[in-house]
Design a protein around this motif. Sequence first.
Motif, short mmCIF file in Angstrom:
data_model
loop_
_atom_site.label_atom_id
_atom_site.label_comp_id
_atom_site.label_asym_id
_atom_site.label_seq_id
_atom_site.Cartn_x
_atom_site.Cartn_y
_atom_site.Cartn_z
N ARG A 74 0.84 -1.20 0.00
CA ARG A 74 0.00 0.00 0.00
C ARG A 74 0.87 1.25 0.00
N TRP A 75 0.48 2.22 -0.79
CA TRP A 75 1.20 3.49 -0.82
C TRP A 75 0.33 4.53 -0.14
N THR A 76 0.82 5.09 0.97
CA THR A 76 -0.01 5.98 1.80
C THR A 76 0.73 7.29 2.07
N PRO A 77 0.71 8.23 1.12
CA PRO A 77 1.38 9.51 1.37
C PRO A 77 0.76 10.24 2.54
N ASN A 78 1.63 10.85 3.37
CA ASN A 78 1.16 11.54 4.58
C ASN A 78 0.36 10.61 5.49
N PHE A 79 0.71 9.30 5.45
CA PHE A 79 0.07 8.30 6.30
C PHE A 79 -1.43 8.25 6.09
N ASN A 80 -1.87 8.47 4.86
CA ASN A 80 -3.31 8.53 4.60
C ASN A 80 -3.64 7.89 3.26
N LEU A 81 -4.91 7.63 3.06
CA LEU A 81 -5.39 7.13 1.77
C LEU A 81 -5.29 8.22 0.71
N PRO A 82 -5.08 7.85 -0.55
CA PRO A 82 -5.22 8.83 -1.63
C PRO A 82 -6.71 9.08 -1.88
N LEU A 83 -7.24 10.19 -1.42
CA LEU A 83 -8.68 10.44 -1.45
C LEU A 83 -9.08 10.94 -2.83
N LEU A 84 -9.01 10.07 -3.81
CA LEU A 84 -9.27 10.42 -5.20
C LEU A 84 -10.70 10.92 -5.38
N GLY A 85 -11.65 10.32 -4.68
CA GLY A 85 -13.05 10.72 -4.82
C GLY A 85 -13.33 12.13 -4.35
N SER A 86 -12.42 12.70 -3.55
CA SER A 86 -12.64 14.05 -3.01
C SER A 86 -12.17 15.16 -3.94
N ILE A 87 -11.56 14.79 -5.07
CA ILE A 87 -11.09 15.80 -6.03
C ILE A 87 -12.30 16.46 -6.70
N TYR A 88 -12.27 17.80 -6.76
CA TYR A 88 -13.35 18.56 -7.38
C TYR A 88 -12.91 19.11 -8.74
N VAL A 89 -13.78 19.02 -9.72
CA VAL A 89 -13.62 19.63 -11.04
C VAL A 89 -14.90 20.41 -11.31
N ASP A 96 -17.43 19.98 -13.08
CA ASP A 96 -18.67 19.20 -13.15
C ASP A 96 -19.05 18.56 -11.82
N GLY A 97 -18.21 18.71 -10.80
CA GLY A 97 -18.51 18.11 -9.50
C GLY A 97 -17.33 17.31 -8.98
N CYS A 98 -17.53 16.62 -7.85
CA CYS A 98 -16.44 15.82 -7.28
C CYS A 98 -16.41 14.46 -7.96
N TYR A 99 -15.24 13.82 -7.93
CA TYR A 99 -15.08 12.52 -8.56
C TYR A 99 -16.01 11.47 -7.95
N ASP A 100 -16.31 11.61 -6.65
CA ASP A 100 -17.24 10.68 -6.01
C ASP A 100 -18.56 10.61 -6.79
N LYS A 101 -19.08 11.78 -7.14
CA LYS A 101 -20.38 11.82 -7.81
C LYS A 101 -20.25 11.49 -9.30
N LEU A 102 -19.17 11.93 -9.93
CA LEU A 102 -19.00 11.65 -11.35
C LEU A 102 -18.83 10.16 -11.63
N ALA A 103 -18.26 9.45 -10.65
CA ALA A 103 -18.04 8.01 -10.81
C ALA A 103 -19.20 7.17 -10.27
N SER A 104 -20.10 7.77 -9.53
CA SER A 104 -21.12 7.01 -8.79
C SER A 104 -21.95 6.10 -9.69
N ALA A 105 -21.86 4.80 -9.41
CA ALA A 105 -22.69 3.83 -10.13
C ALA A 105 -24.14 3.94 -9.69
N SER A 106 -24.36 4.33 -8.44
CA SER A 106 -25.73 4.47 -7.93
C SER A 106 -26.46 5.61 -8.64
N LEU A 107 -25.76 6.74 -8.84
CA LEU A 107 -26.38 7.86 -9.56
C LEU A 107 -26.63 7.48 -11.01
N LEU A 108 -25.71 6.72 -11.61
CA LEU A 108 -25.92 6.26 -12.99
C LEU A 108 -27.12 5.34 -13.07
N GLU A 109 -27.26 4.46 -12.09
CA GLU A 109 -28.39 3.53 -12.05
C GLU A 109 -29.71 4.30 -11.98
#
Length: 564
Positions: free
Chosen positions: A155-170, A172-185
């Motif tokens: 595991r690679w854990t910079p700053n002793f933490n998870l890489p919080l990819l889903g928290s990145i904002y662009v 169109d919104g955050c990656y959490d929502k852009l990737a959400s399979a539930s919202l797509l469903e």
Amino acid sequence: MKYYLGIDIGGTWVKAMLVTAEEICNGSEKVVRVRSRLSEEASVDNFIEALDELLGQLEIPLNQICGIGVSTAGVVNYHGTKLILCAPHLNALKSEKWIQYLKSRTSATIVSLINDADAVAIGAARLKYITGNHTYAVLPIGTGLGCTIVRNGRRWTPNFNLPLLGSIYVPDGCYDKLASASLLEGKSENHNLQSVFTQDNYKEIKQVYLQNISGIIETASLLYGVDRVLIGGGLADAASEHGFADELKNELSKANVAVDIMKEGNKLSLYGALLLAIGESASKELIPDNKYVGLKTEQAYDSSLRLDKMNIKDILNLLNKAEIEAASQLYKSIPQLSMAVEAMLPRIKNGGRLIYVGCGTSGRLAAVDTVELSCTFGFPRERVLTFISGGIADASIDIETNFEEDASSVPDLLIANISENDCVVGISVSGTANYVLSALAYSKSIGAYTIMIQERDITDLPYCDCNIALNTGAEIIAGSTRMKAGTATKKVLNFMSTSLMICLGRVHGTFMTEMECLNNKLVKRAVRILTALYPISEDQALQLLKENSLQLNKTINYIEDAKI
């Protein structure tokens, strides 16, 4: 009969899988699920009601459950005992009341928590999706986007933490929502995710989603150096058989990233939780409770000394004297070292790995040996690993600050998919670091060859096959084992790995004939080796090296075949 329970907590559902140690990952496991009752307004008691309903669906007496692993979205503390950061709808999980509830309803003494992406990585490793010296992004995609990065089995854990990819904002919104399979469903008329992937009337919606996922993957590739992506979760369940992976590859045609949608989908996080429960239970059974008794490393070298009153020269002479004393004792460990190398050799020849586990100075010394084996002896990088408590990203420059050595290393070793062919070397001068002991205990439980390096000479340790004593005694500064114990540790690691490499045929005479030519100094060394072994000039040696891509072993094979 001993049973283990894996639980996966999602935003909508909480799922469970119950197995014995022999049944895990065979594909026939039964999954039960209930509504999680989690929301921003929910209390921990609401979630406990969901757990009560879930346990009621299990078909065995609950007192037969001896270990529980829990996969959840959010950031779990390093010790795997509680959730410390999560989305608002999961806030109820921050209470430890539900964990105590699980213990009270079962015979489990340990309830181990793990982030859902890490759990998926464990399941993926067991099923051999994760192999070799690659950098993987493991992305469970369901209600949101999880992410963990695995580099060369760790595991690679910079700053002793998870890489919080889903928290990145662009925009169109955050990656959490852009990737959400539930919202797509939710965009399909019948709320069926497979419909989106198979019916033409959702073609435009699917194309936008494909572009979102490909953009997220390209971001992970740029940020984390990812060359392979593994997708799990609900998205994988729905899309694995409908060409989604091929469409993603087309979208990513310009990016050098391999993508695999894991057909096991949501089961992977449950597999990870179950493997964690089994591993932690096996580890705990072998670690003694009296590990802090009789530690020479904590005693005073000479209680009459006043180091703070001594001059510099006298301090240096005293430190040198202590080092000489310690060095004179190391010969006592040669028989154990010899036995260890002899036991390691057939496993390494059979494709096994050399795996070091340590904390603080011990881990860093092991890491030094790890990186040298590849360039000095040409030993494959994916077959020699070091695990350091706190994670590998910052271990070389930062000391652990949050009791990391007291945590379990079982999650790390599960992701590395330790096998019976591997040789696991734990280094803890005091012999007390739980991160090291848990690694040895877990590895021994699955048949790997295990070695403990510590100051004390102890036989018949339940958690390892061989103990190598440093016999360094008390330190000049009591407890500072970075001093003479550290020196002795480096020597033992040198002796062990060097003799192993020699026995593997990676040395000819006194020359490192498998070394990598990584700079001009090493190229010149390779030239000297060639001229020492064969009747050729330095110019001829250099030319032959260049013709063989500066690979010394390849050059030697060419010379041998050509009979130069």
